[in-house]
Design a protein around this motif. Structure first.
Motif, PDB file in Angstrom:
ATOM      1  N   ASN A  91      -1.632   9.660   5.477  1.00 34.40           N
ATOM      2  CA  ASN A  91      -1.806   9.318   6.623  1.00 34.40           C
ATOM      3  C   ASN A  91      -0.940   8.336   7.782  1.00 34.40           C
ATOM      4  O   ASN A  91      -1.244   9.309   8.672  1.00 34.40           O
ATOM      5  CB  ASN A  91      -3.650   8.471   6.635  1.00 34.40           C
ATOM      6  N   THR A  92      -0.890   7.600   7.566  1.00 27.17           N
ATOM      7  CA  THR A  92       0.223   6.803   8.087  1.00 27.17           C
ATOM      8  C   THR A  92       1.404   7.727   8.534  1.00 27.17           C
ATOM      9  O   THR A  92       1.766   7.881   9.817  1.00 27.17           O
ATOM     10  CB  THR A  92       1.518   5.455   7.370  1.00 27.17           C
ATOM     11  N   TRP A 102       0.865  -1.201   0.088  1.00 26.86           N
ATOM     12  CA  TRP A 102       0.069   0.565   0.457  1.00 26.86           C
ATOM     13  C   TRP A 102       0.733   1.807   0.167  1.00 26.86           C
ATOM     14  O   TRP A 102       0.479   1.721  -0.177  1.00 26.86           O
ATOM     15  CB  TRP A 102      -0.966  -0.392   1.031  1.00 26.86           C
ATOM     16  N   GLN A 161      -7.701   6.516   9.368  1.00 26.77           N
ATOM     17  CA  GLN A 161      -6.847   4.702   8.794  1.00 26.77           C
ATOM     18  C   GLN A 161      -7.024   3.563   8.884  1.00 26.77           C
ATOM     19  O   GLN A 161      -6.707   2.661   7.932  1.00 26.77           O
ATOM     20  CB  GLN A 161      -5.608   4.821   9.963  1.00 26.77           C
ATOM     21  N   ILE A 193      -8.957   3.600   5.686  1.00 28.40           N
ATOM     22  CA  ILE A 193      -8.627   3.537   4.280  1.00 28.40           C
ATOM     23  C   ILE A 193      -7.605   2.265   4.291  1.00 28.40           C
ATOM     24  O   ILE A 193      -7.905   1.498   2.978  1.00 28.40           O
ATOM     25  CB  ILE A 193      -7.370   4.389   4.821  1.00 28.40           C
ATOM     26  N   LYS A 194      -7.772   1.246   5.224  1.00 29.46           N
ATOM     27  CA  LYS A 194      -7.683   0.446   5.663  1.00 29.46           C
ATOM     28  C   LYS A 194      -8.277  -0.994   5.196  1.00 29.46           C
ATOM     29  O   LYS A 194      -8.614  -1.793   3.866  1.00 29.46           O
ATOM     30  CB  LYS A 194      -6.890  -0.530   6.973  1.00 29.46           C
ATOM     31  N   LYS A 211      -3.926   4.304  -1.452  1.00 29.07           N
ATOM     32  CA  LYS A 211      -2.782   4.111  -1.401  1.00 29.07           C
ATOM     33  C   LYS A 211      -2.186   5.489  -1.426  1.00 29.07           C
ATOM     34  O   LYS A 211      -1.251   5.720   0.169  1.00 29.07           O
ATOM     35  CB  LYS A 211      -1.970   3.867  -2.392  1.00 29.07           C
ATOM     36  N   TYR A 250      -3.258   6.503   2.147  1.00 24.43           N
ATOM     37  CA  TYR A 250      -3.010   5.755   3.113  1.00 24.43           C
ATOM     38  C   TYR A 250      -1.073   6.145   3.535  1.00 24.43           C
ATOM     39  O   TYR A 250      -1.560   5.694   4.695  1.00 24.43           O
ATOM     40  CB  TYR A 250      -2.655   4.246   2.610  1.00 24.43           C
TER      41      TYR A 250
END
Length: 394
Positions: A257-258, A24, A144, A147-148, A251, A254
């Motif tokens: 955000n990560t 991702w 998060q 999104i996952k 992605k 993601y």
């Protein structure tokens, strides 16, 4: 029915392919399913690249502001450390006196479940934005998970499409084989009927009609199934392309955000929003008690004012923060630890800035450039789309 079932299962089935879940963090530009000659698909593909550039630019603006703030703190530390020894000693006098006064009025420290000084000062330095930070952290953690779920759903949908595409390819091959079998069977039957007709002088009229009817039904059925498979294959391949483009967008969110979660955990020195909320509640209770003591200690207040005055005289940009970091003025190890934390925060910000600039925006720009160079006949149209998007975005 038995004959048709055998024909449809003519070819031996192979094992279904196994598709690995994608990384991702990786942004993929796959044009294998893009019909470049299709105006709509071409326009959507270019716009998708431009949207990724715009999202990266928006993220960079926010990151730059935070980066400048952290850099300002580091410059203040450099200003203080560059002071002559006499002036440093003057700061240490104020810092030492402040610590002594705080210690004198801290009888409450003996109570159970007291918040540590380190944790208290950590929250105190970020007091103005802790509540907002807690809400942002909780929101980011929730986002998060969303999104996952979206990425898992997209992975599942993509694998389903790929599995279906594989099935359709096999089905198309099967229908071609069945067409050959049916044609050969009809020819053999006709030859047999002709042998009966001319060799044995038998009336084979009904046989011809039966062969023609069965052959027509079988070939028509196969032809319809073949056309349906080809049309569905086109829809499936178009769906795969759309899912890949959607995956790229998700992605990017993601990854950003990560990185945001990692930075917020680092910034607030917590592992979850719940931990920050608990610390914030403890801090508020602690603050109320400390406030009562501080009100009674005018000397401490005056000493802090004197320290602020000296720091402003030394051109320190944010002197207020040093009221809660007097230990750093007295202990070089503490100063080094604070600087190290700020440097890590700045490196984290720089990493995110570089990712948005070089990976997200850079890859999208390179993809558009490669489209222009690979398909020169569409170059003018692609550049026009870029110009229109830039005017709308600005």
């Amino acid at each position: 029915m038995g004959l048709l079932k055998k024909l449809f299962n003519w070819k031996k089935k192979t094992e279904d392919p196994v598709f690995e879940i994608e990384d991702w963090n990786e942004v993929v530009y796959d044009r294998s399913d893009l019909k470049i000659n299709d105006t709509q698909q071409r326009k959507e593909y270019v716009k998708g690249c431009l949207e990724q550039i715009a999202e990266a630019s928006k993220e960079l603006e926010a990151l730059q502001f935070e980066y400048d703030t952290v850099t300002s703190y580091l410059k203040d530390m450099e200003e203080i450390e560059a002071l002559p020894e006499e002036e440093k000693e003057g700061l240490m006098v104020y810092a030492r006196k402040i610590e002594e006064l705080e210690e004198r009025q801290s009888g409450y420290k003996t109570r159970a479940n007291r918040m540590s000084d380190v944790k208290y000062h950590q929250i105190e330095r970020m007091e103005e934005d802790v509540q907002e930070g807690y809400e942002k952290l909780a929101e980011t953690e929730e986002y998060q998970e969303l999104i996952k779920r979206d990425l898992k759903k997209l992975d599942g949908e993509k694998h389903a499409y790929l599995f279906r595409r594989n099935e359709l390819h096999k089905l198309i091959e099967d229908t071609r084989s069945m067409t050959i079998v049916c044609t050969v069977a009809v020819i053999v039957c006709i030859l047999l009927l002709m042998a009966l007709q001319f060799g044995l002088q038998m009336n084979t009229r009904l046989g011809y009609l039966a062969v023609a009817a069965v052959g027509a039904i079988a070939i028509t059925t196969i032809f319809v199934k073949y056309n349906d498979s080809v049309r569905e294959l086109a829809r499936v391949e178009n769906g795969i392309g759309q899912i890949i483009r959607l995956q790229n967008t998700v992605k990017i969110r993601y990854v950003n955000n990560t990185h945001l979660l990692d930075y917020l955990y680092l910034k607030y020195n917590v592992s979850s929003a719940g931990e920050l909320g608990k610390s914030w509640q403890q801090y508020q209770e602690e603050k109320a008690e400390r406030h009562n003591y501080q009100m009674a200690e005018r000397e401490l207040d005056q000493c802090q004012k004197d320290l602020l005055h000296v720091l402003r005289r030394y051109q320190v940009k944010d002197p207020m923060i040093w009221l809660h970091q007097t230990a750093a003025l007295l202990d070089k190890k503490e100063m080094v630890e604070i600087r190290h934390n700020l440097i890590i925060r700045r490196q984290s910000l720089r990493k995110r800035m570089d990712y948005n600039k070089e990976v997200i925006a850079g890859k999208a720009q390179a993809e558009i450039k490669d489209l222009v160079e690979t398909y020169p006949k569409y170059a003018k149209e692609i550049l026009t789309i870029v110009d229109e998007y830039e005017r709308d975005f600005s």
